[in-house]
Design an enzyme around this catalytic site. Sequence first.
Site, PDB file in Angstrom:
ATOM      1  CB  CYS A  88      -0.933  -0.583   1.017  1.00  0.00           C
ATOM      2  SG  CYS A  88      -2.311   1.461   0.793  1.00  0.00           S
ATOM      3  CG  HIS A 194      -4.180  -3.740   2.843  1.00  0.00           C
ATOM      4  ND1 HIS A 194      -3.292  -3.226   3.078  1.00  0.00           N
ATOM      5  CD2 HIS A 194      -4.752  -2.409   1.697  1.00  0.00           C
ATOM      6  CE1 HIS A 194      -3.236  -1.554   3.530  1.00  0.00           C
ATOM      7  NE2 HIS A 194      -3.805  -1.313   2.557  1.00  0.00           N
ATOM      8  CD  GLU A 196      -1.993  -6.519   4.858  1.00  0.00           C
ATOM      9  OE1 GLU A 196      -2.791  -4.974   5.199  1.00  0.00           O
ATOM     10  OE2 GLU A 196      -1.657  -6.538   4.159  1.00  0.00           O
TER      11      GLU A 196
END
Length: 214
Positions: A88, A194, A196
């Site tokens: 990001c 992202h 994750e």
Amino acid sequence: MTVALIDYGSGNLRSAAKAFERAIREAGSAETVAVTADPEVVRRAARVVLPGVGAFADCKRGLAALPGMLDALTEAVIEDGRPFLGICVGMQLMAEVGREYEVSDGLGWLPGEVVALTPADAALKIPHMGWNELVVAAPDHPVLAGIEAGAHAYFVHSYAMRCADPAHVLASVEYGGLVAAVVGRDNLVGTQFHPEKSQRTGLRLITNFLAWKP
């Protein structure tokens, strides 16, 4: 071997660390994740990850406020060629300059700038938030192995990197025009989304990064 996840007050560190730990566990790797603000840990790390949430200039100031961290990043990533992943705003900081609220120097690792999203369709909301399909331009890149066109990833951003060299855009997302979703060169890679939070796609990308030998 250590994966250094840099803590400079601008990242979703818990989620990112858990995602990397899961990928390491499922791969049966001996690597460990160190969430760190210590430049010496970064210097010794086998891989470096720079997350980022917030405004470009604030994130750059937070990184610069850690004594010795910018020098350690340069030594580990640019001089020694360790694999690097920016997430990001961590990806955006790879650019030469950011234009979010103010003009701020980036790390200068990729020629280009970070500018406001300006979708051609005025009905599209800013920030760009949610799940979108990736348009993969470099399917042969090791970090994108097994991530096919149409794979979904999770985005939350109002600004995006505009690369000076189109070859540095490894994947894009359609949001009122193509927007850089994955960028990179040499030992550098960054994701606007992202990983994750991107479930299967994100876990695959992290697993690929952990095995990457640029």
